[in-house]
Write a protein that holds these residues in place. Structure first.
Motif, PDB file in Angstrom:
ATOM      1  N   LYS A  33       8.146   9.089  -0.527  1.00 28.94           N
ATOM      2  CA  LYS A  33       7.756  10.219  -1.376  1.00 28.94           C
ATOM      3  C   LYS A  33       6.720   9.804  -2.406  1.00 28.94           C
ATOM      4  N   GLN A  34       6.862   8.580  -2.908  1.00 28.46           N
ATOM      5  CA  GLN A  34       5.939   8.084  -3.927  1.00 28.46           C
ATOM      6  C   GLN A  34       4.672   7.485  -3.316  1.00 28.46           C
ATOM      7  N   LYS A  35       4.597   7.512  -1.982  1.00 27.22           N
ATOM      8  CA  LYS A  35       3.463   6.954  -1.241  1.00 27.22           C
ATOM      9  C   LYS A  35       3.246   5.472  -1.566  1.00 27.22           C
ATOM     10  N   ILE A  36       4.358   4.756  -1.655  1.00 26.02           N
ATOM     11  CA  ILE A  36       4.321   3.307  -1.874  1.00 26.02           C
ATOM     12  C   ILE A  36       4.657   2.612  -0.563  1.00 26.02           C
ATOM     13  N   THR A  37       3.783   1.743  -0.112  1.00 27.23           N
ATOM     14  CA  THR A  37       4.047   0.952   1.086  1.00 27.23           C
ATOM     15  C   THR A  37       4.070  -0.522   0.708  1.00 27.23           C
ATOM     16  N   PRO A  38       5.243  -1.163   0.769  1.00 28.07           N
ATOM     17  CA  PRO A  38       5.285  -2.601   0.491  1.00 28.07           C
ATOM     18  C   PRO A  38       4.391  -3.355   1.478  1.00 28.07           C
ATOM     19  N   LEU A  39       3.692  -4.376   0.981  1.00 27.99           N
ATOM     20  CA  LEU A  39       2.787  -5.157   1.804  1.00 27.99           C
ATOM     21  C   LEU A  39       3.189  -6.624   1.795  1.00 27.99           C
ATOM     22  N   VAL A  40       2.834  -7.314   2.871  1.00 25.13           N
ATOM     23  CA  VAL A  40       2.977  -8.765   2.883  1.00 25.13           C
ATOM     24  C   VAL A  40       2.176  -9.322   1.713  1.00 25.13           C
ATOM     25  N   GLY A  41       2.774 -10.258   0.981  1.00 27.01           N
ATOM     26  CA  GLY A  41       2.137 -10.809  -0.211  1.00 27.01           C
ATOM     27  C   GLY A  41       2.612 -10.159  -1.495  1.00 27.01           C
ATOM     28  N   ASP A  42       3.297  -9.021  -1.399  1.00 26.73           N
ATOM     29  CA  ASP A  42       3.823  -8.344  -2.582  1.00 26.73           C
ATOM     30  C   ASP A  42       4.955  -9.150  -3.212  1.00 26.73           C
ATOM     31  N   TYR A  43       4.968  -9.162  -4.542  1.00 24.18           N
ATOM     32  CA  TYR A  43       6.135  -9.639  -5.274  1.00 24.18           C
ATOM     33  C   TYR A  43       7.033  -8.418  -5.484  1.00 24.18           C
ATOM     34  N   VAL A  44       8.309  -8.557  -5.135  1.00 26.22           N
ATOM     35  CA  VAL A  44       9.210  -7.406  -5.162  1.00 26.22           C
ATOM     36  C   VAL A  44      10.522  -7.750  -5.858  1.00 26.22           C
ATOM     37  N   ILE A  45      11.197  -6.695  -6.321  1.00 24.31           N
ATOM     38  CA  ILE A  45      12.562  -6.805  -6.833  1.00 24.31           C
ATOM     39  C   ILE A  45      13.462  -6.150  -5.790  1.00 24.31           C
ATOM     40  N   PHE A  46      14.519  -6.848  -5.382  1.00 25.46           N
ATOM     41  CA  PHE A  46      15.364  -6.349  -4.305  1.00 25.46           C
ATOM     42  C   PHE A  46      16.831  -6.633  -4.608  1.00 25.46           C
ATOM     43  N   GLN A  47      17.675  -5.958  -3.855  1.00 19.41           N
ATOM     44  CA  GLN A  47      19.111  -6.277  -3.905  1.00 19.41           C
ATOM     45  C   GLN A  47      19.609  -6.414  -2.480  1.00 19.41           C
ATOM     46  N   ALA A  48      20.537  -7.332  -2.280  1.00 19.46           N
ATOM     47  CA  ALA A  48      21.010  -7.608  -0.922  1.00 19.46           C
ATOM     48  C   ALA A  48      22.464  -8.061  -0.952  1.00 19.46           C
ATOM     49  N   GLU A  49      23.260  -7.499  -0.026  1.00 23.91           N
ATOM     50  CA  GLU A  49      24.651  -7.920   0.113  1.00 23.91           C
ATOM     51  C   GLU A  49      24.778  -9.107   1.056  1.00 23.91           C
ATOM     52  N   ASN A  64      -4.625  -7.376  -6.113  1.00 22.50           N
ATOM     53  CA  ASN A  64      -5.547  -6.778  -5.147  1.00 22.50           C
ATOM     54  C   ASN A  64      -4.769  -6.418  -3.898  1.00 22.50           C
ATOM     55  N   GLU A  65      -5.413  -5.667  -3.028  1.00 23.37           N
ATOM     56  CA  GLU A  65      -4.792  -5.354  -1.738  1.00 23.37           C
ATOM     57  C   GLU A  65      -5.879  -5.023  -0.722  1.00 23.37           C
ATOM     58  N   LEU A  66      -5.594  -5.324   0.515  1.00 20.98           N
ATOM     59  CA  LEU A  66      -6.468  -4.967   1.622  1.00 20.98           C
ATOM     60  C   LEU A  66      -5.728  -3.956   2.492  1.00 20.98           C
ATOM     61  N   ILE A  67      -6.482  -3.047   3.095  1.00 16.66           N
ATOM     62  CA  ILE A  67      -5.873  -2.036   3.962  1.00 16.66           C
ATOM     63  C   ILE A  67      -5.798  -2.548   5.394  1.00 16.66           C
ATOM     64  N   ARG A  68      -6.911  -3.101   5.869  1.00 18.19           N
ATOM     65  CA  ARG A  68      -6.924  -3.690   7.209  1.00 18.19           C
ATOM     66  C   ARG A  68      -7.545  -5.074   7.106  1.00 18.19           C
ATOM     67  N   PRO A  69      -6.752  -6.113   7.135  1.00 18.95           N
ATOM     68  CA  PRO A  69      -5.313  -6.198   7.350  1.00 18.95           C
ATOM     69  C   PRO A  69      -4.517  -5.775   6.108  1.00 18.95           C
ATOM     70  N   PRO A  70      -3.315  -5.213   6.298  1.00 20.58           N
ATOM     71  CA  PRO A  70      -2.497  -4.773   5.161  1.00 20.58           C
ATOM     72  C   PRO A  70      -1.805  -5.957   4.480  1.00 20.58           C
ATOM     73  N   ILE A  71      -2.360  -6.390   3.350  1.00 16.89           N
ATOM     74  CA  ILE A  71      -1.825  -7.554   2.636  1.00 16.89           C
ATOM     75  C   ILE A  71      -2.223  -7.456   1.175  1.00 16.89           C
TER      76      ILE A  71
END
Length: 294
Positions: A33-49, A64-71
């Motif tokens: 909905k927010q039009k956010i696509t996680p990319l390789v190289g992204d620093y993220v906050i996550f939770q995991a069981e 920065n980000e590239l579209i093609r390649p998506p990174i």
């Protein structure tokens, strides 16, 4: 909550490196909905069981980000071109360079398959290599067969996130296999019927080579200047950028303006004619895109 870096994206899953472990994650439903696509190289906050059941909760700000390649968060782009098979293309290289320059990512040019040059083709390719070095680009000549240039390339990768990009069939995966033989990345010879390489890399993944991280990316041969404006294009040509302050008019487009330092350098032979022709071609392409969208 934990923090990590996305190392691979495949089939809707994101593989996040955190504290030396890889956690398989999905993106939050709200991202769409927010039009956010996680990319390789992204620093993220996550939770995991568990290691196979994680959710990315937040994507941190990108440099920065590239579209093609998506990174995302790339330090430098290793632009791999072959001397032959497929033939060295200055037009395609300049497209890559403009897109990389526009993102403030450092480009490094690698000309692969140097061992395949003959008496006729070698002077031509060496002439192009000299041109790009004179502009200020780092150019490394490599060969998988003779191993030439591999030791020269390795230091560039240290401590960096690098993206290997280029036309299909130029030997990106072969180069990476040569730099780190245990990878055993799938490679394919060029398809002579199509005149271009067969696609061998199907997803983007960061892999460790020495003390650096490298992305082997899907090959592609079509690049469009979707986000580059007319006034930005001259800044993406270093030899134009260096001379722009000598132009009579501020914001000179180096097209029709009088007393243009870039056109003077062109006439003096200090700027290759093909580079300027590519610039004019790209400028027309950007203008046509704007006309189409407005």
């Amino acid at each position: 909550m934990a923090e990590g870096k996305i190392m691979k994206a495949l089939s809707g899953f994101y593989y996040v490196l955190s504290d030396g472990e890889i956690i398989q994650c999905r993106g939050r439903g709200v991202f769409r909905k927010q039009k956010i696509t996680p990319l390789v190289g992204d620093y993220v906050i996550f939770q995991a069981e568990s290691k196979t059941d994680g959710y990315i909760m937040e994507v941190c700000e990108r440099k920065n980000e590239l579209i093609r390649p998506p990174i995302a968060n790339v330090d430098q782009a290793i632009l791999v071109f072959s001397a032959v098979e497929p033939d060295f293309s200055t037009m395609l290289l300049d497209r890559f360079l403009v897109l990389i320059e526009a993102k403030d990512i450092r480009p490094i040019i690698v000309v692969n398959k140097m061992d395949l040059l003959n008496e006729k083709t070698k002077p031509i390719v060496q002439g192009y290599i000299s041109d790009y070095r004179r502009i200020g680009y780092d150019v490394i000549e490599t060969s998988i067969v003779t191993k030439a240039g591999l030791e020269q390339l390795l230091p560039y990768l240290e401590g960096k996130i690098s993206v290997f990009a280029g036309q299909s069939g130029v030997g990106k995966s072969s180069l990476l296999n040569a730099l780190r033989p245990d990878l055993q990345l799938k490679t394919n010879d060029i398809s002579f019927h199509l005149g271009r390489g067969k696609h061998t890399t199907r997803h983007v993944e960061l892999i460790e080579i020495g003390d650096g991280l490298v992305a082997d990316t899907p090959g592609f041969s079509a690049l469009e200047f979707q986000d580059i404006e007319e006034e930005q294009l001259p800044l993406c040509f270093p030899e134009f950028r260096q001379r722009s302050h000598e132009c009579k008019f501020r914001g000179c487009t180096h097209m029709t303006e009088p007393k243009c330092a870039v056109k003077s350098a062109l006439e003096a032979g200090d700027i290759p004619v093909y580079r300027y022709n590519h610039y004019r071609h790209f400028m027309e392409e950007i203008k046509e895109r704007k006309t189409r969208y407005y």
